[in-house]
Design an enzyme around this catalytic site. Structure first.
Site, PDB file in Angstrom:
ATOM      1  N   ILE A 135       0.825  -1.214   0.000  1.00 26.06           N
ATOM      2  CA  ILE A 135       0.000   0.000   0.000  1.00 26.06           C
ATOM      3  C   ILE A 135       0.858   1.263   0.000  1.00 26.06           C
ATOM      4  O   ILE A 135       0.362   2.363   0.159  1.00 26.06           O
ATOM      5  CB  ILE A 135      -1.003   0.029   1.181  1.00 26.06           C
ATOM      6  CG1 ILE A 135      -0.285  -0.156   2.522  1.00 26.06           C
ATOM      7  CG2 ILE A 135      -2.099  -1.012   0.985  1.00 26.06           C
ATOM      8  CD1 ILE A 135      -1.152   0.138   3.721  1.00 26.06           C
ATOM      9  N   GLU A 136       2.171   1.103  -0.183  1.00 27.68           N
ATOM     10  CA  GLU A 136       3.023   2.289  -0.316  1.00 27.68           C
ATOM     11  C   GLU A 136       3.652   2.299  -1.717  1.00 27.68           C
ATOM     12  O   GLU A 136       3.034   2.696  -2.672  1.00 27.68           O
ATOM     13  CB  GLU A 136       4.031   2.352   0.841  1.00 27.68           C
ATOM     14  CG  GLU A 136       3.282   2.593   2.168  1.00 27.68           C
ATOM     15  CD  GLU A 136       4.159   2.891   3.365  1.00 27.68           C
ATOM     16  OE1 GLU A 136       5.376   2.600   3.333  1.00 27.68           O
ATOM     17  OE2 GLU A 136       3.610   3.412   4.358  1.00 27.68           O
ATOM     18  N   MET A 137       4.908   1.791  -1.853  1.00 24.05           N
ATOM     19  CA  MET A 137       5.537   1.857  -3.173  1.00 24.05           C
ATOM     20  C   MET A 137       5.337   0.567  -3.975  1.00 24.05           C
ATOM     21  O   MET A 137       5.543   0.540  -5.188  1.00 24.05           O
ATOM     22  CB  MET A 137       7.002   2.229  -2.996  1.00 24.05           C
ATOM     23  CG  MET A 137       7.094   3.589  -2.271  1.00 24.05           C
ATOM     24  SD  MET A 137       8.732   4.007  -1.687  1.00 24.05           S
ATOM     25  CE  MET A 137       9.166   5.262  -2.879  1.00 24.05           C
TER      26      MET A 137
END
Ligand code: HEC
Ligand code: HEC
Length: 331
Positions: A135-137
């Site tokens: 859910i980030e990079m």
């Protein structure tokens, strides 16, 4: 310290600390941030080439799956190293919603561990997290390295420092070197701690004294005014029962250790620059310092305080705002 011992200390703290201290004990529980950020935490000179490369990588969206998100997307120095104030939780690749509020990267080098639950030991280890976090990079080293290897100027920049070129560990090393330079020394509290007694107003000094006498200092202390211990969120009163909608992230350090005693245990955050990095708490639920301080009184101290005293404490918190590259951070 055990939870019971801490509770006892907090209940006694007002009495304990308002009694005059013997002269020898009058050492301040806060210490000024070092003015020199050209050395690492061991005092070793940082390599300016690594810092420059780390700066580039920190701002490089190729570190994410679809080339849209860089570290700076969620730690924008223009919004003081944290997410913008209207973002309680971060957004990653494809608009994926995060589960906790992004802390500022300013002064993170002075925290004893990284992340709210302390799952990374240091800044070098920390970098691996967001790159792989779906859910980030949402990417991985082979993908990132393949992309960066197509950029011959960047490859040359790596090779000049690291003989083995573009590697995950070298990306980690360079970004961590850059983060070592993200410090905000010379806050007014620092000037005061270094002996400039005119640096704080009478009200701010009263606020500092209340911060100590109410026992905030038992948890928020040291050079980072926090960041050097874990504590239960809701030590005196159940915060999560009152808030409701329990999430996995609310388990805090328990998610790392699986030890039931670590449930709802979090790294005590640094209060440096708190005045310019709303919203507050791992869940991003407090929009203002007023709200955050109310929550602290209710759930961490188990008591109330007159509004005038809370206002003085907030005035003191504003003196913790430091300078980046010689310029004071602003809201
Ligand atoms: C999608 C938003 C996002 C991106 C992209 C991102 N971060 Fe973060 N960062 C966060 C959040 C949210 C946390 C808190 C996570 C936690 O504690 O579980 C965090 C925590 C941190 C911390 C720990 C600070 C502390 O006081 O504990 C550091 C350091 C950090 N990030 C650096 C980076 C670096 C370096 C990158 C790029 C490689 C990066 N971040 C990419 C959102 C992001
Ligand atoms: C028993 C330990 C403890 C005491 C006492 C305590 N705090 Fe905290 N404080 C914490 C912890 C832990 C958090 C993080 C909670 C979370 O978000 O999970 C926190 C968070 C905060 C935050 C939000 C910081 C941010 O960046 O999100 C502020 C502001 C704050 N405290 C101020 C105070 C003040 C002012 C007092 C005294 C009135 C105080 N605290 C007393 C442990 C404590």
């Amino acid at each position: 310290m055990s939870r019971a011992a801490l509770k006892g200390m907090l209940m006694g703290s007002v009495l304990m600390l308002t009694a005059p201290l013997p002269v020898a004990a009058q050492q301040e529980p806060l210490s000024p941030l070092p003015l020199d950020n050209s050395v690492d935490n061991q005092g070793k000179k940082l390599d300016p080439r690594k810092v420059a490369l780390g700066d580039k990588l920190f701002h490089d969206p190729r570190l994410s799956k679809d080339n849209t998100i860089s570290c700076a997307s969620c730690h924008n120095l223009a919004t003081n190293g944290a997410d913008a104030s209207d973002r309680p939780l971060s957004f990653g690749v494809g608009g994926a919603k995060g589960v906790v509020n992004s802390p500022t990267v300013f002064n993170s080098r002075y925290n004893f561990r990284q992340f709210w639950d302390g799952r990374a030991a240091n800044l070098v280890e920390q970098v691996v997290g967001p790159i792989h976090n779906p859910i980030e990079m949402a990417t991985n080293w082979p993908e990132v390295i393949a992309k960066l290897n197509k950029d011959s100027a960047l490859v040359a920049q790596f090779q000049a420092i690291y003989p083995d070129g573009v590697q995950g560990k070298n990306i980690q090393d360079a970004i961590a070197a850059y983060e070592m330079t993200l410090t905000t020394p010379n806050a007014r509290i620092d000037k005061w701690l270094r002996g400039d007694k005119g640096a704080l107003s009478a009200d701010e000094l009263k606020g500092y004294q209340l911060f100590k006498s109410y026992g905030c200092i038992a948890c928020h202390q040291g050079a980072n005014v926090g960041g050097n211990m874990y504590q239960i969120f809701g030590v005196m009163n159940g915060y999560f029962a009152a808030r409701g909608n329990l999430t996995e992230a609310d388990n805090g350090r328990f998610n790392v250790t699986k030890n039931p005693a670590d449930k709802h245990m979090f790294k005590v955050p640094s209060l440096r620059n708190a005045a310019v990095t709303p919203p507050y708490f791992h869940d991003g639920t407090a929009q203002t310092l007023e709200q955050a301080v109310d929550v602290m009184f209710r759930f961490q101290l188990g008591r109330t305080a007159p509004p005038e005293e809370k206002a003085l404490i907030i005035k003191f918190l504003h003196t913790l705002t430091g300078e980046y590259k010689g310029k004071p951070l602003e809201n």
